[in-house]
Design a protein around this motif. Structure first.
Motif, PDB file in Angstrom:
ATOM      1  N   ASN A  72       0.778  -0.828   0.092  1.00  0.00           N
ATOM      2  CA  ASN A  72       0.014  -0.045  -0.221  1.00  0.00           C
ATOM      3  C   ASN A  72       1.125   1.690   0.271  1.00  0.00           C
ATOM      4  OD1 ASN A  72      -2.491  -1.372  -0.156  1.00  0.00           O
ATOM      5  ND2 ASN A  72      -2.639  -1.422   1.969  1.00  0.00           N
ATOM      6  N   TRP A  73       2.149   0.713   0.709  1.00  0.00           N
ATOM      7  CA  TRP A  73       2.673   2.059   0.816  1.00  0.00           C
ATOM      8  C   TRP A  73       3.220   2.417  -0.378  1.00  0.00           C
ATOM      9  CZ3 TRP A  73       7.958   2.629  -1.414  1.00  0.00           C
ATOM     10  CH2 TRP A  73       8.440   1.191  -1.602  1.00  0.00           C
ATOM     11  N   PHE A  74       3.808   1.952  -1.419  1.00  0.00           N
ATOM     12  CA  PHE A  74       3.800   2.409  -2.799  1.00  0.00           C
ATOM     13  C   PHE A  74       2.765   3.213  -3.614  1.00  0.00           C
ATOM     14  CE2 PHE A  74       5.347   1.213  -7.641  1.00  0.00           C
ATOM     15  CZ  PHE A  74       6.495   2.134  -7.383  1.00  0.00           C
ATOM     16  N   LYS A  75       1.872   2.281  -3.635  1.00  0.00           N
ATOM     17  CA  LYS A  75       0.215   2.418  -3.909  1.00  0.00           C
ATOM     18  C   LYS A  75       0.144   3.928  -4.065  1.00  0.00           C
ATOM     19  CE  LYS A  75      -4.632   1.328  -4.378  1.00  0.00           C
ATOM     20  NZ  LYS A  75      -5.640   0.045  -3.601  1.00  0.00           N
ATOM     21  N   TYR A  76       0.072   4.226  -2.074  1.00  0.00           N
ATOM     22  CA  TYR A  76      -0.403   5.535  -1.918  1.00  0.00           C
ATOM     23  C   TYR A  76       1.364   6.866  -2.307  1.00  0.00           C
ATOM     24  CZ  TYR A  76      -2.969   2.993   1.250  1.00  0.00           C
ATOM     25  OH  TYR A  76      -4.025   2.464   1.648  1.00  0.00           O
TER      26      TYR A  76
END
Length: 242
Positions: free
Chosen positions: A179-183
């Motif tokens: 999720n960190w990369f997606k955000y």
């Protein structure tokens, strides 16, 4: 309106003269060969990637190359002393580039539908290409303002590809997950472009789609306003000003 249509036709003519249109068509042929090499009955999952490359980096490159050639041949000086407005000049460049992306979409789409059972949302893909090509044409115009020559333009495009496109491809192929990369990718316009294009052939997360579409629409407005604002300084420089 007649003057604007003449400008767009003139830009398309110069794109053919400089070989830009033929380079774009050659790229389409390469894409068709790559699609043919994909040993699958349907190419639905891959089709947005081919359109993504053309509507983003090719739009970025085409509008930039067109303006650089105009500078080198002093064509732009002749155009700037006429009665055309900066909006007519910029929009003719953008529309000529967007038209090129639509042509590639038609060619690849027709091939995919006839030979590879491509199933696609026609209205959605046309809208996605129009919006994406518009945004990246504006990027190309802004980068051209600060590029002295073709080599400088290519260096900027290379830098952009390293920072923006490679992370998008890494996420698309699930090489980097989480999720960190997606955000982080929410602020990447190339990821937004791919999300909107993907939505025309497969279901994607509704939140991702809304954020991506909204982001591209806002970018289209902001980048065009910025490009128009900076055009005055660019034109003065080309006319021998500061």
């Amino acid at each position: 309106m007649n003057k604007f249509i003449t400008l767009v036709k003139g830009d398309q003519m110069r794109m053919r003269k400089y070989g830009i249109t033929y380079a774009s068509l050659f790229t389409a042929v390469l894409f068709v060969i790559m699609i043919q090499l994909i040993n699958m009955n349907s190419i639905d999952a891959y089709f947005p990637l081919f359109i993504f490359i053309d509507a983003t980096i090719m739009s970025f490159l085409l509008v930039g190359v067109s303006m650089i050639f105009e500078k080198q041949e002093n064509t732009i000086k002749s155009m700037l002393v006429t009665s055309i407005s900066k909006h007519q000049y910029l929009l003719s460049k953008i529309i000529a580039t967007v038209a090129s992306s639509l042509l590639i979409l038609i060619l690849l789409g027709a091939y995919g539908i006839i030979f590879k059972n491509l199933s696609i949302n026609y209205v959605g893909i046309i809208g996605a290409v129009l919006l994406t090509a518009f945004v990246f044409s504006c990027f190309g115009i802004l980068v051209t303002y600060i590029s002295n020559d073709f080599t400088s333009l290519l260096m900027w495009i290379f830098a952009y590809s390293m920072i923006m496109i490679i992370p998008t491809l890494l996420q698309a192929f699930n090489i980097i997950t989480g999720n960190w990369f997606k955000y982080i990718q929410y602020i990447n316009p190339t990821q937004s472009a791919l999300n909107v294009l993907n939505a025309t052939v497969m279901p994607i997360d509704k939140t991702d789609f809304i954020i991506s579409l909204s982001y591209l629409v806002i970018l289209a407005v902001v980048l065009y306003i910025f490009a128009a604002k900076k055009f005055d300084k660019y034109s003065q420089k080309e006319l021998g000003g500061e």
